[in-house]
Design a protein around this motif. Structure first.
Motif, PDB file in Angstrom:
ATOM      1  N   LEU A 105       0.741  -1.161  -0.135  1.00 37.57           N
ATOM      2  CA  LEU A 105      -0.014   0.095   0.087  1.00 37.57           C
ATOM      3  C   LEU A 105       0.948   1.247  -0.207  1.00 37.57           C
ATOM      4  O   LEU A 105       0.466   2.301  -0.672  1.00 37.57           O
ATOM      5  CB  LEU A 105      -0.963   0.053   1.141  1.00 37.57           C
ATOM      6  CG  LEU A 105      -2.458  -0.645   0.953  1.00 37.57           C
ATOM      7  CD1 LEU A 105      -2.988  -0.550   2.457  1.00 37.57           C
ATOM      8  CD2 LEU A 105      -3.108   0.065  -0.027  1.00 37.57           C
ATOM      9  N   LEU A 106       1.988   1.331   0.698  1.00 36.83           N
ATOM     10  CA  LEU A 106       2.800   2.446   0.585  1.00 36.83           C
ATOM     11  C   LEU A 106       3.605   2.586  -0.485  1.00 36.83           C
ATOM     12  O   LEU A 106       3.693   3.844  -1.102  1.00 36.83           O
ATOM     13  CB  LEU A 106       4.042   2.163   1.745  1.00 36.83           C
ATOM     14  CG  LEU A 106       3.218   2.247   3.368  1.00 36.83           C
ATOM     15  CD1 LEU A 106       4.696   1.670   4.279  1.00 36.83           C
ATOM     16  CD2 LEU A 106       3.061   3.573   3.676  1.00 36.83           C
ATOM     17  N   ASP A 107       3.753   1.569  -1.337  1.00 35.24           N
ATOM     18  CA  ASP A 107       4.457   1.616  -2.669  1.00 35.24           C
ATOM     19  C   ASP A 107       3.389   2.297  -3.860  1.00 35.24           C
ATOM     20  O   ASP A 107       3.602   3.216  -4.533  1.00 35.24           O
ATOM     21  CB  ASP A 107       4.930   0.202  -2.911  1.00 35.24           C
ATOM     22  CG  ASP A 107       5.776  -0.087  -2.598  1.00 35.24           C
ATOM     23  OD1 ASP A 107       6.756   0.669  -1.878  1.00 35.24           O
ATOM     24  OD2 ASP A 107       6.364  -1.519  -2.453  1.00 35.24           O
ATOM     25  N   ASN A 108       2.145   1.755  -3.594  1.00 32.19           N
ATOM     26  CA  ASN A 108       1.112   2.094  -4.545  1.00 32.19           C
ATOM     27  C   ASN A 108       0.112   3.131  -4.296  1.00 32.19           C
ATOM     28  O   ASN A 108      -0.340   3.780  -5.055  1.00 32.19           O
ATOM     29  CB  ASN A 108       0.317   0.858  -4.891  1.00 32.19           C
ATOM     30  CG  ASN A 108       1.273  -0.468  -5.251  1.00 32.19           C
ATOM     31  OD1 ASN A 108       2.319  -0.372  -6.013  1.00 32.19           O
ATOM     32  ND2 ASN A 108       0.711  -1.602  -4.792  1.00 32.19           N
ATOM     33  N   PHE A 113      -3.770   5.976   3.817  1.00 30.13           N
ATOM     34  CA  PHE A 113      -3.555   6.184   5.114  1.00 30.13           C
ATOM     35  C   PHE A 113      -3.954   7.697   5.785  1.00 30.13           C
ATOM     36  O   PHE A 113      -4.234   7.854   6.852  1.00 30.13           O
ATOM     37  CB  PHE A 113      -2.185   5.899   5.584  1.00 30.13           C
ATOM     38  CG  PHE A 113      -1.803   4.427   5.580  1.00 30.13           C
ATOM     39  CD1 PHE A 113      -2.191   3.398   6.319  1.00 30.13           C
ATOM     40  CD2 PHE A 113      -1.236   4.107   4.292  1.00 30.13           C
ATOM     41  CE1 PHE A 113      -1.838   2.172   5.960  1.00 30.13           C
ATOM     42  CE2 PHE A 113      -0.578   2.797   3.905  1.00 30.13           C
ATOM     43  CZ  PHE A 113      -1.254   1.909   4.938  1.00 30.13           C
ATOM     44  N   HIS A 114      -4.124   8.519   4.620  1.00 33.90           N
ATOM     45  CA  HIS A 114      -4.377   9.915   5.076  1.00 33.90           C
ATOM     46  C   HIS A 114      -5.772  10.073   5.817  1.00 33.90           C
ATOM     47  O   HIS A 114      -5.947  11.140   6.540  1.00 33.90           O
ATOM     48  CB  HIS A 114      -4.106  10.921   3.875  1.00 33.90           C
ATOM     49  CG  HIS A 114      -2.605  10.867   3.651  1.00 33.90           C
ATOM     50  ND1 HIS A 114      -2.239  11.936   2.460  1.00 33.90           N
ATOM     51  CD2 HIS A 114      -1.446  10.442   3.903  1.00 33.90           C
ATOM     52  CE1 HIS A 114      -1.010  11.784   2.222  1.00 33.90           C
ATOM     53  NE2 HIS A 114      -0.738  10.757   3.236  1.00 33.90           N
ATOM     54  N   ARG A 115      -6.723   9.292   5.389  1.00 32.21           N
ATOM     55  CA  ARG A 115      -8.276   9.655   5.727  1.00 32.21           C
ATOM     56  C   ARG A 115      -8.630   8.994   6.952  1.00 32.21           C
ATOM     57  O   ARG A 115      -9.842   9.277   7.522  1.00 32.21           O
ATOM     58  CB  ARG A 115      -9.038   9.073   4.776  1.00 32.21           C
ATOM     59  CG  ARG A 115      -8.900   7.459   4.553  1.00 32.21           C
ATOM     60  CD  ARG A 115     -10.048   7.017   3.174  1.00 32.21           C
ATOM     61  NE  ARG A 115     -10.031   5.439   3.204  1.00 32.21           N
ATOM     62  CZ  ARG A 115     -10.579   4.701   3.683  1.00 32.21           C
ATOM     63  NH1 ARG A 115     -11.730   5.282   4.530  1.00 32.21           N
ATOM     64  NH2 ARG A 115     -10.803   3.486   3.546  1.00 32.21           N
ATOM     65  N   PHE A 116      -7.662   8.425   7.666  1.00 34.85           N
ATOM     66  CA  PHE A 116      -8.145   7.794   9.101  1.00 34.85           C
ATOM     67  C   PHE A 116      -7.567   8.930  10.108  1.00 34.85           C
ATOM     68  O   PHE A 116      -7.115   9.730  10.138  1.00 34.85           O
ATOM     69  CB  PHE A 116      -7.299   6.662   9.249  1.00 34.85           C
ATOM     70  CG  PHE A 116      -7.902   5.464   8.122  1.00 34.85           C
ATOM     71  CD1 PHE A 116      -9.048   4.701   8.429  1.00 34.85           C
ATOM     72  CD2 PHE A 116      -7.212   5.368   6.892  1.00 34.85           C
ATOM     73  CE1 PHE A 116      -9.339   3.907   7.257  1.00 34.85           C
ATOM     74  CE2 PHE A 116      -7.457   4.201   6.059  1.00 34.85           C
ATOM     75  CZ  PHE A 116      -8.686   3.729   6.303  1.00 34.85           C
TER      76      PHE A 116
END
Length: 529
Positions: A105-108, A113-116
């Protein structure tokens, strides 16, 4: 968009209010490392979190069945199984899952993760934690790292700034203002004449009024100075004792309100002042420079500061509450209303200051009822405002900004919990070099001891730490074999869930910033690293 997701038990309507129920949390899990994750997750839907999302690309295997899952679930993904059972705990909580590893997920899609409201990382490798921590730090999203390793538990809170209004301090002193009575309180106290009262009224006068009346007499005889030291306070107590009515034989009557007054002299004479923590908030840059982007907390803190510097004459807004006491209902309610009405007046003044700042930056109003902070509760808790600022993981791990002195001072005792922190850093270094943790395979335990010791020494050398780590700890961490005892996982998972609720609700003060649990000695401590 949802901004607050997490997981814990109890119907949402019964818990923390609409802000908590709209929150969302994402929990990232390292494959095969899940006891802590399950404990955190179990603790969160019941408390009424809005939503939780699990990020885990691992599929259930026979190895996992003995620990966490039912035999019939072998063909399902972990996240599917977990979400299904967790949502049965609280049907009002939304459960989601992403069948990807955190690294992918960090790659793509790092912006995922910003919306949490909060991200919890469970048993993640050091490299993943650093990458995820950097992404979240830039986005201003709190990051809670959780980890168990044998009989050691570890948590790290990574957040630029966390503000707390309702900090719920232990043993908070009452805000009575008897040393600096406001006009309305003075007028109310002046309506009492203890000498001319009937016996019943005399014995049912609130102790606050009793103290205030005798304090007025004391100040008139002592250059307007209230009792300060032990000797003066004892003399003041004796003055109150002499005011107790006497019976026909000259013996003191039983007047419990006077006994309360004597007992509460220290509380009543607590000086009205602003704590250093609140004063630091008032003097901070965020409170000084108000812009259109200023958060609600800082805008309201500025309003309180303006009140202190102007109408408050150096004092915070009146809290508006008084303790229970022996008194008849009319007298108690009348006194209570004096404090309550003064608190409302002060809050209204603070609101005017806030509104003036809003207009100055081009805003007509602030949405205090839509995720903002209501003015009255903030004024009520103004004495207990707190701001927690943590360092980033990058700062902690950098050789240039490493807190060398903190670690060295804590290592004066060779068995300090700090040695466990160093050992966790060392096993991470071992993992980077060998793609496994030391002692994972029983037949390699002895072989791994010397390798892990080299990792410890290289860590100490890299950071120029002149400390000693006993060989016993190196041997012990190899014997752990990265095991996750459920007793340690349960303790740490419960603690992590508690901290998660603090972070989302902005109630109570979270730890800053590193927490170590030593299950061998049943001790825990926090470090600012």
């Amino acid at each position: 968009s949802q901004r607050n997701e997490i997981l814990m038990p109890v119907k949402p309507r019964l818990c923390y209010g609409p802000h908590f129920r709209s929150s969302s949390v994402v929990i990232t899990v390292n494959p095969h490392e899940q006891p802590v994750c399950f404990t955190v997750l179990f603790s969160l839907p019941l408390s009424g979190i809005g939503a939780f999302t699990i990020v885990d690309g691992h599929r259930v295997t026979g190895e996992d069945v003995g620990n966490n899952d039912d035999d019939d679930d072998d063909d399902d993904d972990d996240v599917v199984v977990v979400c299904f059972f967790l949502q049965e705990l609280n049907s009002d909580v939304s459960g989601n899952f992403v069948e990807e590893s955190p690294d992918k997920l960090l790659d793509n899609d790092p912006e995922f993760f910003h919306r949490f409201s909060l991200v919890i990382g469970v048993q993640l490798p050091e490299s993943t934690c650093l990458r995820l921590g950097s992404v979240l730090w830039s986005a201003g999203v709190p990051f809670l790292v959780c980890r168990t390793y044998g009989l050691v538990g570890y948590m790290r809170l990574v957040v630029k700034e966390h503000t707390v209004v309702e900090s719920h301090p232990d043993n908070a002193l009452e805000d009575l203002r008897l040393d600096q009575p406001f006009t309305e309180l003075k007028n109310h106290i002046s309506t009492y004449d203890l000498d001319s009262m009937e016996k019943k009224d005399h014995s049912h006068t609130p102790w606050i009024v009793v103290v205030a009346k005798y304090l007025e007499n004391w100040c008139n005889e002592h250059d307007l100075q209230v009792p300060k030291n032990y000797k003066e306070k004892e003399a003041f107590r004796q003055l109150i004792r002499e005011g107790i009515r006497k019976n026909e034989s000259g013996a003191p009557e039983e007047e419990e309100n006077f006994d309360e007054a004597i007992k509460n002299v220290n509380t009543a004479l607590n000086p009205t002042k602003i704590s250093s923590a609140v004063d630091d908030i008032f003097n901070s840059e965020q409170c000084e420079n108000i812009t259109s982007q200023t958060a609600a907390f800082w805008l309201m803190a500025r309003g309180v500061r303006d009140f202190v510097q102007n109408e408050g004459n150096g004092s915070l807004p009146v809290r508006g509450t008084i303790p229970d006491m022996i008194a008849d209902s009319d007298k108690f309610i009348s006194l209570q209303n004096v404090y309550r009405e003064k608190a409302l007046q002060d809050a209204a003044v603070v609101a005017k200051h806030i509104q003036s700042h809003l207009q100055a930056v081009g805003k007509v109003t602030y949405p205090f009822n839509a995720g903002g902070l209501p003015v009255s509760p903030l004024c009520k808790n103004a004495a207990f405002l707190r701001v927690v600022r943590c360092r980033s993981l990058a700062e902690e791990y950098s050789v240039d900004s490493f807190h060398k002195d903190t670690i060295t001072s804590c290592m004066d005792s060779p068995d300090s919990e700090m040695v466990l922190y160093l050992m966790l850093r060392a096993v991470d270094r071992f993992y980077q070099q060998h793609s496994r943790y030391p002692g994972v395979y029983n037949y390699q335990v002895e072989e791994d001891i010397s390798t892990l010791k080299l990792c410890v020494n290289s860590l100490l050398q890299e950071y120029s730490l002149n400390v000693n780590v006993k060989d016993d700890y190196v041997h012990e961490f190899c014997r752990y074999g990265a095991a996750e005892p459920h007793t340690v996982a349960s303790f740490l998972g419960g603690a992590a869930a508690q901290e998660a609720i603090k972070l989302i609700t902005h109630q109570f003060v979270p730890f800053n910033n590193t927490f170590i649990y030593n299950a061998m000695a049943q001790t825990s401590t926090t470090f600012q690293l």
